[in-house]
Design an enzyme around this catalytic site. Structure first.
Site, PDB file in Angstrom:
ATOM      1  N   ASP A  19     -26.769 -22.568 -16.431  1.00  0.00           N
ATOM      2  CA  ASP A  19     -25.991 -21.006 -16.956  1.00  0.00           C
ATOM      3  C   ASP A  19     -26.151 -20.274 -15.444  1.00  0.00           C
ATOM      4  OD1 ASP A  19     -24.345 -19.352 -18.128  1.00  0.00           O
ATOM      5  OD2 ASP A  19     -25.820 -18.781 -19.528  1.00  0.00           O
ATOM      6  N   GLY A  68     -20.911 -18.442 -13.014  1.00  0.00           N
ATOM      7  CA  GLY A  68     -19.946 -17.253 -13.069  1.00  0.00           C
ATOM      8  C   GLY A  68     -20.493 -16.105 -12.350  1.00  0.00           C
ATOM      9  N   ASN A  81     -16.614 -24.676 -24.309  1.00  0.00           N
ATOM     10  CA  ASN A  81     -16.020 -24.323 -23.252  1.00  0.00           C
ATOM     11  C   ASN A  81     -14.466 -24.587 -22.954  1.00  0.00           C
ATOM     12  OD1 ASN A  81     -18.827 -25.203 -21.208  1.00  0.00           O
ATOM     13  ND2 ASN A  81     -18.385 -23.310 -21.994  1.00  0.00           N
TER      14      ASN A  81
HETATM   15  C1  FPP Z   1     -22.376 -22.199 -17.104  1.00  0.00           C
HETATM   16  O1  FPP Z   1     -22.146 -21.264 -16.241  1.00  0.00           O
HETATM   17  C2  FPP Z   1     -21.746 -23.443 -16.442  1.00  0.00           C
HETATM   18  C3  FPP Z   1     -20.694 -24.510 -16.719  1.00  0.00           C
HETATM   19  C4  FPP Z   1     -19.966 -23.840 -17.912  1.00  0.00           C
HETATM   20  C5  FPP Z   1     -20.338 -25.652 -15.989  1.00  0.00           C
HETATM   21  C6  FPP Z   1     -21.319 -26.285 -15.451  1.00  0.00           C
HETATM   22  C7  FPP Z   1     -20.956 -27.161 -14.564  1.00  0.00           C
HETATM   23  C8  FPP Z   1     -21.225 -27.612 -13.545  1.00  0.00           C
HETATM   24  C9  FPP Z   1     -22.483 -27.158 -12.786  1.00  0.00           C
HETATM   25  C10 FPP Z   1     -20.570 -28.790 -12.940  1.00  0.00           C
HETATM   26  C11 FPP Z   1     -21.274 -29.993 -13.369  1.00  0.00           C
HETATM   27  C12 FPP Z   1     -20.673 -31.206 -12.577  1.00  0.00           C
HETATM   28  C13 FPP Z   1     -21.179 -32.400 -12.514  1.00  0.00           C
HETATM   29  C14 FPP Z   1     -20.147 -33.669 -11.807  1.00  0.00           C
HETATM   30  C15 FPP Z   1     -22.265 -32.536 -12.733  1.00  0.00           C
HETATM   31  P1  FPP Z   1     -21.141 -20.039 -16.544  1.00  0.00           P
HETATM   32  O2  FPP Z   1     -19.700 -20.329 -16.166  1.00  0.00           O
HETATM   33  O3  FPP Z   1     -21.299 -19.826 -18.045  1.00  0.00           O
HETATM   34  O4  FPP Z   1     -21.741 -18.719 -15.865  1.00  0.00           O
HETATM   35  P2  FPP Z   1     -21.731 -17.068 -16.334  1.00  0.00           P
HETATM   36  O5  FPP Z   1     -22.840 -17.404 -17.801  1.00  0.00           O
HETATM   37  O6  FPP Z   1     -22.342 -16.642 -15.351  1.00  0.00           O
HETATM   38  O7  FPP Z   1     -20.267 -16.789 -16.768  1.00  0.00           O
END
Ligand code: FPP
Length: 251
Positions: A21, A24, A69
């Site tokens: 996490d 973003g 998501n």
């Molecule tokens: C959460 O951060 C992250 C995700 C929803 C996506 C995670 C995916 C990856 C790191 C790509 C993985 C790919 C491979 C091929 C392994 P968030 O967007 O919820 O962050 P925030 O809470 O700060 O908004």
């Protein structure tokens, strides 16, 4: 000196699960697009797979995309799916070289054909990897998984392939997408939130939980080793008393 040197090699968690996490917020702090955060998140996955292999971890499950998501803005979902394909195709030769075996859990029916094809190809090409198993939880949620398991179990009962009397925890485990994979010993969540978010609810029953404020794109090998060291300070009692555990360890 790396924290890796401080890790007790006789008490390594066999399976680590990670809720990645903070992509973003990492991007926002830098005035970047959320997608840039996810791109840097992929770099972190690569780094942590290597670090986990070095520490002797057998299974690493990463929560790459939850069922929930799918409700994110279309633009972000599309970018994430594209990124997934790009990263998987690009990394496959290195995964093979490193002996990484890729598995995927989740509702693959909802994935775009291109994403599914890239994943299937990588799963096939890495099938002989023996260093570490990397499990991508993609379009995954625990409530979806348990509902599917129940549906399949009831079907099997109806068609007499399974008897109600044979139902036990092991039987149910065998209907989950994680069949054959040991339950995680340690769950790490980055990004500061302290919740499980519909991730491996059944499988995490006895996992040690570790929360860190570090955003996923910043999470590095030393952070991982810190989490393992923290795990090694915990007493895992599995419902027993401290005295029982001490006695068992002496035996
Ligand atoms: C959460 O951060 C992250 C995700 C929803 C996506 C995670 C995916 C990856 C790191 C790509 C993985 C790919 C491979 C091929 C392994 P968030 O967007 O919820 O962050 P925030 O809470 O700060 O908004």
């Amino acid at each position: 000196m790396s924290l890796l040197d401080k890790i007790d090699t006789k008490n390594i968690p066999s399976h680590i699960a990670i809720i990645m996490d903070g992509n973003g917020r990492w991007a926002k702090e830098r005035g970047l697009d959320r997608t840039d955060g996810h791109q840097e998140g992929v770099v972190a996955v690569r780094r942590i797979v290597e670090a986990a292999s070095r520490a002797g971890i057998n299974f690493l499950t990463v929560y790459a995309f939850s069922t929930e998501n799918w409700n994110r803005p279309n633009k972000e979902v599309e970018a994430l799916m594209e990124l997934m394909v790009y990263a998987i195709v690009k990394e496959t030769p290195d995964l093979i070289k490193q002996g990484v075996r890729l598995l995927v859990i989740g509702d693959s029916n909802r994935l775009p054909t291109k994403t599914r094809a890239a994943l299937d190809n990588c799963i096939n090409e890495t099938a002989n990897g023996t260093t570490i198993t990397l499990i991508l939880a993609l379009s995954y949620s625990s409530k979806w998984e348990i509902t599917e398991a129940l549906r399949n179990m009831l079907n099997d009962i109806q068609s007499k392939r399974l008897r109600v009397d044979d139902l036990n925890e092991k039987t149910l485990s065998n209907y989950l997408t994680t069949k054959g994979i040991p339950d995680p010993d340690l769950l790490i969540r980055t990004g500061g939130e302290k919740r499980i978010s519909n991730f491996l609810l059944w499988q995490l029953a006895y996992a040690e939980l570790y929360f860190t404020n570090v955003f996923w794109p910043d999470f590095d090998a030393e952070h991982l080793y810190q989490a393992i060291l923290d795990f090694q300070c915990r007493e895992r009692r599995f419902g027993k008393t401290s005295e029982q555990i001490e006695k068992e360890q002496k035996e």
